[in-house]
Scaffold this motif. Structure first.
Motif, short mmCIF file in Angstrom:
data_model
loop_
_atom_site.label_atom_id
_atom_site.label_comp_id
_atom_site.label_asym_id
_atom_site.label_seq_id
_atom_site.Cartn_x
_atom_site.Cartn_y
_atom_site.Cartn_z
N ARG A 638 0.83 -1.21 0.00
CA ARG A 638 0.00 0.00 0.00
C ARG A 638 0.87 1.26 0.00
O ARG A 638 0.57 2.25 -0.68
N LYS A 639 1.95 1.21 0.77
CA LYS A 639 2.87 2.34 0.76
C LYS A 639 3.55 2.49 -0.61
O LYS A 639 3.77 3.61 -1.09
N ALA A 640 3.90 1.35 -1.23
CA ALA A 640 4.55 1.39 -2.54
C ALA A 640 3.63 1.99 -3.59
O ALA A 640 4.10 2.61 -4.56
N VAL A 641 2.33 1.79 -3.41
CA VAL A 641 1.37 2.38 -4.36
C VAL A 641 1.51 3.89 -4.36
O VAL A 641 1.51 4.54 -5.42
N GLU A 642 1.66 4.49 -3.18
CA GLU A 642 1.83 5.94 -3.08
C GLU A 642 3.16 6.37 -3.71
O GLU A 642 3.24 7.39 -4.41
N THR A 643 4.21 5.55 -3.47
CA THR A 643 5.51 5.85 -4.08
C THR A 643 5.44 5.78 -5.59
O THR A 643 5.98 6.64 -6.30
#
Length: 725
Positions: A638-643
């Motif tokens: 989920r964090k990688a999606v923002e990245t």
């Protein structure tokens, strides 16, 4: 200036070079420079002549005893090696016999030639010239009017050499013009030199500010770079030759100029020095000052070369030699002012005024042939009368012979007149000149058409540019929107998976418990041997037969299946094995099969009654840790999606910036091309104006020549024979 094509090298300072040159045996590898002796200061350090881009040192070769000027670069110059190689090759091809003086110097570009610290850097090894700068020479010789005027002629010859070979120095100024012992020039510092092989590259410098046109920009680079500087220097030399006192009145001690400086060109109205030169009693000084004033705000490529306004041979005198030249000639000298009429070389074709002047309108001075023609007519008339009196009138043809002979003699004599030849030659010259000039009306129509075409193209470009910018911006916003949609979709999917982890935990625990219970039952079944606790009716013999078929424990079969024996119409049984196969054991009928099945079910019931009802703590922790790792992975995703979304936004921004830069660059280039075309239109308009005036003058002269030719008609000639005019 053109941007460098690669990473810029950090060059040493002049002080660092001076330190390295204290040990030339170590810092140089070139045989001519290795161990060379540098010229030293009073402090014993190598003497440097520092400039904007380099420091120059005087070195005497230990190998040959030759003295060299070695230029060590302190700043990066784009395409440095390529530029010097092109300049060196171009100068090497010059024929010294065709040059006005030996102004060009030999040099050699040496890459990786000097070691400073841990780095290797290039140098320029140049021929050493004994000479003084132009300003120093004038300081010592400005009172010698003849010598200064002769030097002005030689400077003009130098600029003529450069112009003929399409070379521009790029920084003509007093410090780069050395005067040798024979009072001829040596041109030094070729850093910014233009040669045709470098066309397309940008400039590396703007030249000395006190010698350059205010219109010169950073990117100007071409064969016209020196034109304004040449006019400024030539004006200074001619002014000093005419009035040596101007040197002390306008030049400052140690000043970085001769007579005029940057402010004089930028603000001619407020320039004391320029006003003084414009009001000078000498006509040449006034004219040259007026020319410099007018050229200061013209584009470089429209400036006339100095050689165009200075004849090839000009007497070395301070007086102005004015020779009247027709206005049509002055108009064709590239827009030079009227004061240059006495200095403009003659055109390669006769002028209309000259052609008309040599077209006579009447006959002059009778020749012997004219006298013979004049005498022949009376004789022919007398002979005709005598023949008539003698009665030969019947022979009409014979009676007319004397008159025919007289007429033929007159035609012949007229054809031999020089006035007729001069008139025909003048008309031929005028007709030829008129034919060489494009029809002004057609040229004007073509110019208007080309201008209209350019205006339409510029209008389209002006409208297309914001549309293209809008398209690039729209693509940027579309990319941002798509990135946000992709981000929301992936986050939604990830959140759904995270929310389902609780159900996954319950399912995993239930499955692990079921697997544990099934394993317990299988273990219990595999421990109950048929031979140890046989069911009712199963003796050792049947137990052995069952073992022969692989059935030893309660785990080796799952039940039985009744079968019909058709020959005897009896019912038998086969045992069902765990894999689904069946075993037909001799002696095991339906009754014994039922007994075995009842026995197995009792074993299963006993095992189920004793199976575990919950997982152990380690087992449950293992499952919970797996679910925890899965939760962490999903959280990281989920964090990688923002990245990823941020990367997509940055990429979209980069594409937007690149697109806008590309459009701006293309628009600028198109604007530059349009300005160049408009400048070309301006040049064409000037030529059209000149040609239009010349066309009218030629047409008038031709019509005048035709009218004058009527004065050479046959009747006028006969009249001339007897009247004399």
């Amino acid at each position: 200036m053109a941007p460098p094509t690669g990473p810029q090298v950090q060059f040493p300072s002049g002080a660092a070079y001076a330190e390295a040159l204290q040990h030339t045996q170590l810092c140089f590898q070139h045989p001519e420079l290795k161990g060379a002796r540098p010229e030293l200061t009073k402090l014993g350090l190598p003497r440097a002549i520092s400039g904007a881009f380099a420091s120059v040192f005087s070195l005497t070769s230990a190998a040959s005893g030759q003295r060299y000027a070695v230029k060590c670069f302190t700043r990066h110059v784009a395409d440095q090696e390529r530029r010097y190689q092109a300049v060196s090759a171009r100068l090497a091809r010059l024929d010294s016999a065709e040059l006005s003086q030996r102004w060009n110097l030999g040099f050699e570009y040496l890459p990786d030639a000097i070691r400073v610290g841990k780095g290797l850097f290039p140098v320029l090894k140049m021929e050493w010239i004994e000479g003084v700068t132009l300003s120093s020479w004038l300081e010592d010789n400005h009172t010698d009017r003849f010598a200064v005027d002769r030097l002005a002629d030689r400077f003009e010859g130098l600029t003529r050499d450069l112009s003929v070979h399409e070379i521009a120095h790029g920084d003509l100024q007093h410090g780069n013009l050395l005067v040798a012992s024979d009072d001829t020039f040596r041109l030094v510092d070729y850093d910014g030199m233009f040669v045709p092989e470098l066309a397309g590259l940008g400039g590396t410098e703007r030249g000395h500010r006190n010698y350059q046109s205010p219109m010169r920009g950073n990117d100007d680079f071409g064969s016209t770079l020196d034109r304004f500087s040449a006019w400024v220097i030539f004006l200074s030399l001619k002014a000093i030759a005419a009035d040596p006192a101007l040197w002390n009145r306008l030049h400052e001690p140690s000043g970085e100029f001769l007579l005029l400086a940057e402010d004089d060109f930028k603000n001619p109205a407020g320039s004391t020095g320029l006003r003084m030169l414009l009001a000078h009693p000498d006509r040449t000084v006034r004219g040259l000052a007026d020319q410099v004033r007018h050229l200061a705000f013209q584009p470089l490529d429209l400036l006339p070369p100095l050689a165009r306004a200075v004849p090839n041979q000009r007497p070395s005198t301070t007086a102005s030699t004015s020779v009247p030249v027709p206005s049509s000639v002055a108009a064709g000298t590239g827009g030079l002012p009227g004061w240059m009429a006495g200095h403009v070389p003659a055109r390669d074709v006769p002028t209309p005024a000259a052609a008309a002047a040599i077209a006579p309108g009447s006959f002059r001075t009778r020749t012997a042939l004219d006298v013979m023609a004049a005498v022949l007519w009376p004789l022919a008339l007398v002979m005709t009368v005598l023949m008539f009196v003698a009665g030969l009138t019947a022979q009409t043809a014979a009676a007319g012979v004397p008159l025919v002979l007289a007429a033929a003699m007159t035609v012949f004599a007229r054809s031999r007149r020089a006035e007729r030849s001069q008139s025909r030659a003048a008309m031929a010259v005028l007709t030829h000149q008129l034919g060489r000039i494009e029809d002004p009306q057609k040229a004007a129509a073509k110019l208007r058409k080309d201008r209209a075409k350019l205006d339409a193209a510029e209008s389209d470009r002006s409208a297309a540019y914001p549309r293209a910018q809008g398209k690039v911006t729209a693509e940027y916003h579309a990319a941002l929107t798509e990135a946000e949609k992709r981000k929301a979709r992936k986050q939604r999917d990830t959140d759904k998976k995270i929310d389902g982890l609780s159900d996954e935990l319950h399912k995993a625990v239930a499955k692990a418990l079921a697997d544990k219970q099934a394993a317990h039952v299988r273990d219990q079944l595999s421990r109950r041997l048929i031979v140890q606790s046989p069911p009712h009716g199963i003796g050792p013999t049947l137990a052995a037969r069952l073992a022969a078929h692989g059935i030893r424990t309660a785990a080796d079969f799952t039940g039985y299946r009744a079968v019909q024996h058709s020959p005897y119409n009896t019912t038998g049984a086969v045992l069902v094995l765990p894999g689904g196969r069946v075993a037909n054991v001799h002696g095991i009928g339906e009754a014994k099969a039922i007994a075995l099945d009842v026995w197995r079910k009792a074993v299963v019931a006993s095992a189920v009654a004793k199976q575990p009802t919950a997982l152990g703590r380690p087992e449950r922790q293992s499952i919970e840790q797996g679910i925890g790792r899965r939760r962490a992975q999903l959280t990281d995703q989920r964090k990688a999606v923002e990245t990823d979304a941020e990367s997509a936004r940055l990429l979209a921004r980069k594409r937007l910036d690149e697109g806008q830069e590309r459009l701006a660059r293309e628009n600028t280039l198109a604007g530059d091309r349009a300005r160049q075309e408009r400048q070309e239109f301006g040049r064409r308009a000037v030529v059209l104006q000149q040609n239009s005036a010349l066309h009218g003058t030629l047409s008038t002269a031709l019509e005048t020549a035709r009218l004058q030719q009527r004065g050479l008609s046959y009747p006028r000639y006969v009249r001339f024979l007897y009247v004399g005019r």
